[in-house]
Design an enzyme around this catalytic site. Structure first.
Site, PDB file in Angstrom:
ATOM      1  N   CYS A 144      30.100  92.190  -7.666  1.00 11.89           N
ATOM      2  CA  CYS A 144      30.751  90.882  -7.870  1.00 11.89           C
ATOM      3  C   CYS A 144      30.122  90.093  -9.018  1.00 11.89           C
ATOM      4  O   CYS A 144      30.772  89.258  -9.629  1.00 11.89           O
ATOM      5  CB  CYS A 144      30.616  89.999  -6.641  1.00 11.89           C
ATOM      6  SG  CYS A 144      31.062  90.718  -5.094  1.00 11.89           S
TER       7      CYS A 144
ATOM      8  N   HIS B  31      37.557  91.190  -0.544  1.00 14.19           N
ATOM      9  CA  HIS B  31      37.898  91.685  -1.884  1.00 14.19           C
ATOM     10  C   HIS B  31      37.749  93.217  -1.891  1.00 14.19           C
ATOM     11  O   HIS B  31      36.857  93.769  -1.229  1.00 14.19           O
ATOM     12  CB  HIS B  31      36.963  91.126  -2.963  1.00 14.19           C
ATOM     13  CG  HIS B  31      37.329  89.757  -3.467  1.00 14.19           C
ATOM     14  ND1 HIS B  31      36.393  88.777  -3.723  1.00 14.19           N
ATOM     15  CD2 HIS B  31      38.529  89.206  -3.789  1.00 14.19           C
ATOM     16  CE1 HIS B  31      37.001  87.687  -4.179  1.00 14.19           C
ATOM     17  NE2 HIS B  31      38.302  87.922  -4.233  1.00 14.19           N
TER      18      HIS B  31
HETATM   19  N1  ARG Z   1      32.100  82.965  -3.123  1.00 13.35           N
HETATM   20  C1  ARG Z   1      32.922  83.830  -3.883  1.00 13.35           C
HETATM   21  C2  ARG Z   1      34.354  83.767  -3.381  1.00 13.35           C
HETATM   22  O1  ARG Z   1      34.558  83.685  -2.207  1.00 13.35           O
HETATM   23  C3  ARG Z   1      32.413  85.235  -3.833  1.00 13.35           C
HETATM   24  C4  ARG Z   1      33.177  86.173  -4.709  1.00 13.35           C
HETATM   25  C5  ARG Z   1      32.773  87.583  -4.570  1.00 13.35           C
HETATM   26  N2  ARG Z   1      33.411  88.355  -5.570  1.00 13.35           N
HETATM   27  C6  ARG Z   1      33.835  89.624  -5.417  1.00 13.35           C
HETATM   28  N3  ARG Z   1      34.283  90.228  -6.472  1.00 13.35           N
HETATM   29  N4  ARG Z   1      33.864  90.214  -4.259  1.00 13.35           N
HETATM   30  O2  ARG Z   1      35.286  83.781  -4.134  1.00 13.35           O
END
Ligand code: ARG
Length: 279
Positions: free
Chosen positions: A269, A175
């Site tokens: 996050c 991300h």
């Molecule tokens: N387990 C979540 C996923 O894989 C983690 C999300 C992390 N969020 C972020 N904004 N980087 O979607």
């Protein structure tokens, strides 16, 4: 200290009552790893406390049993003023979060603006505002593993703002918010090693004063930080980074969110800025 960010003083967070690793949708997640729920709760409350102490207001989204990643509110959608563009998740495991997020935003007086049909985009986790050199607000949008390559077209059509796409080339940094953290109108934490050549060049032009991290530093979630005025709330701050932040007039506050690393997330996050205004 140059102009502080005009946003980042109101956040949405969701307590980790049902947080666990129930599936594997990124390289950090291992379903056989157990989460210490008490420790996760302590870390989450410490993060909320640090944000409040820095001057931010926190709104709470009620947790839902069976939706362990709802804690990562950054992925709920993209906020612009009273407009909310709900995420369309890549993985079915997270798809049921969207109606919950939409209900919260509708209840709080936001207008819902859906992404174009069929386009996957994972919200503020993959879209962060910055200001270009002419002073125009732009949205930097990450794509590849999670958000679709064409999602920037959809975002810019729906919101009517310039969107700058960056390809995320390292699956562990899946991300945008693991690789980019706006600090103020001229400065940002950046991880060029996590971007394609075009994206890295575009970001180099966009950010006049970058604080560059190596991929190894980014894998310690250092970029997954957030800024409240002159306070940078970070999961971890290497001395070199702390020193540079201090020279720029910021105060780094470390909050250990190690239980959430197990799901591939950290401080940014776990929050969604509610006071972003792009237009
Ligand atoms: N387990 C979540 C996923 O894989 C983690 C999300 C992390 N969020 C972020 N904004 N980087 O979607």
């Amino acid at each position: 200290m140059s102009d502080t960010l005009a946003w980042g003083r109101r956040y949405l967070m969701c307590p980790p009552d049902f947080f666990t690793i129930a599936y594997e949708i990124n390289p950090w997640m291992h379903a056989d790893v157990t989460v210490d729920r008490d420790l996760a709760a302590l870390q989450w409350h410490t993060l909320r406390h640090a944000l409040r102490t820095a001057g931010a207001a926190i709104e709470v989204l009620d947790p839902v049993d069976g939706l362990p990643d709802l804690v990562f509110t950054a992925n709920a959608g993209v906020v612009d003023g009273r407009r909310f563009v709900p995420s369309r998740f890549r993985n079915p495991e997270r798809a049921s979060e969207t109606p919950i997020d939409c209900a919260w935003f509708e209840r709080h007086g936001y207008e819902l603006h859906p992404m174009l049909p069929g386009v996957v985009h994972e919200g503020a986790g993959d879209a962060l505002p910055f200001t270009d050199r002419s002073g125009t607000p732009v949205l930097v949008s990450g794509y590849r593993t999670r958000s679709d390559v064409q999602s920037h077209v959809s975002l810019s059509r729906v919101l009517g703002v310039p969107v700058r796409p960056v390809e995320l080339v390292d699956r562990r940094l899946y991300h945008l918010d693991l690789t980019f953290c706006p600090l103020d109108k001229r400065r940002a934490i950046v991880v060029p090693g996590a971007w394609d050549r075009y994206g890295a060049r575009m970001m180099d032009e966009l950010v006049p004063e970058p604080l560059e991290l190596s991929v190894d530093e980014a894998l310690g979630f250092v970029a997954n930080s957030l800024v409240v005025g002159s306070v940078v709330v970070m999961p971890h701050c290497p001395p070199r980074v702390g020193w540079q932040l201090e020279r720029w007039g910021f105060t780094a506050v470390e909050v250990d969110v190690s239980e959430f690393h197990k799901a591939g997330g950290a401080c940014r996050c776990l929050t969604l800025a509610l006071d972003v205004r792009l237009t």
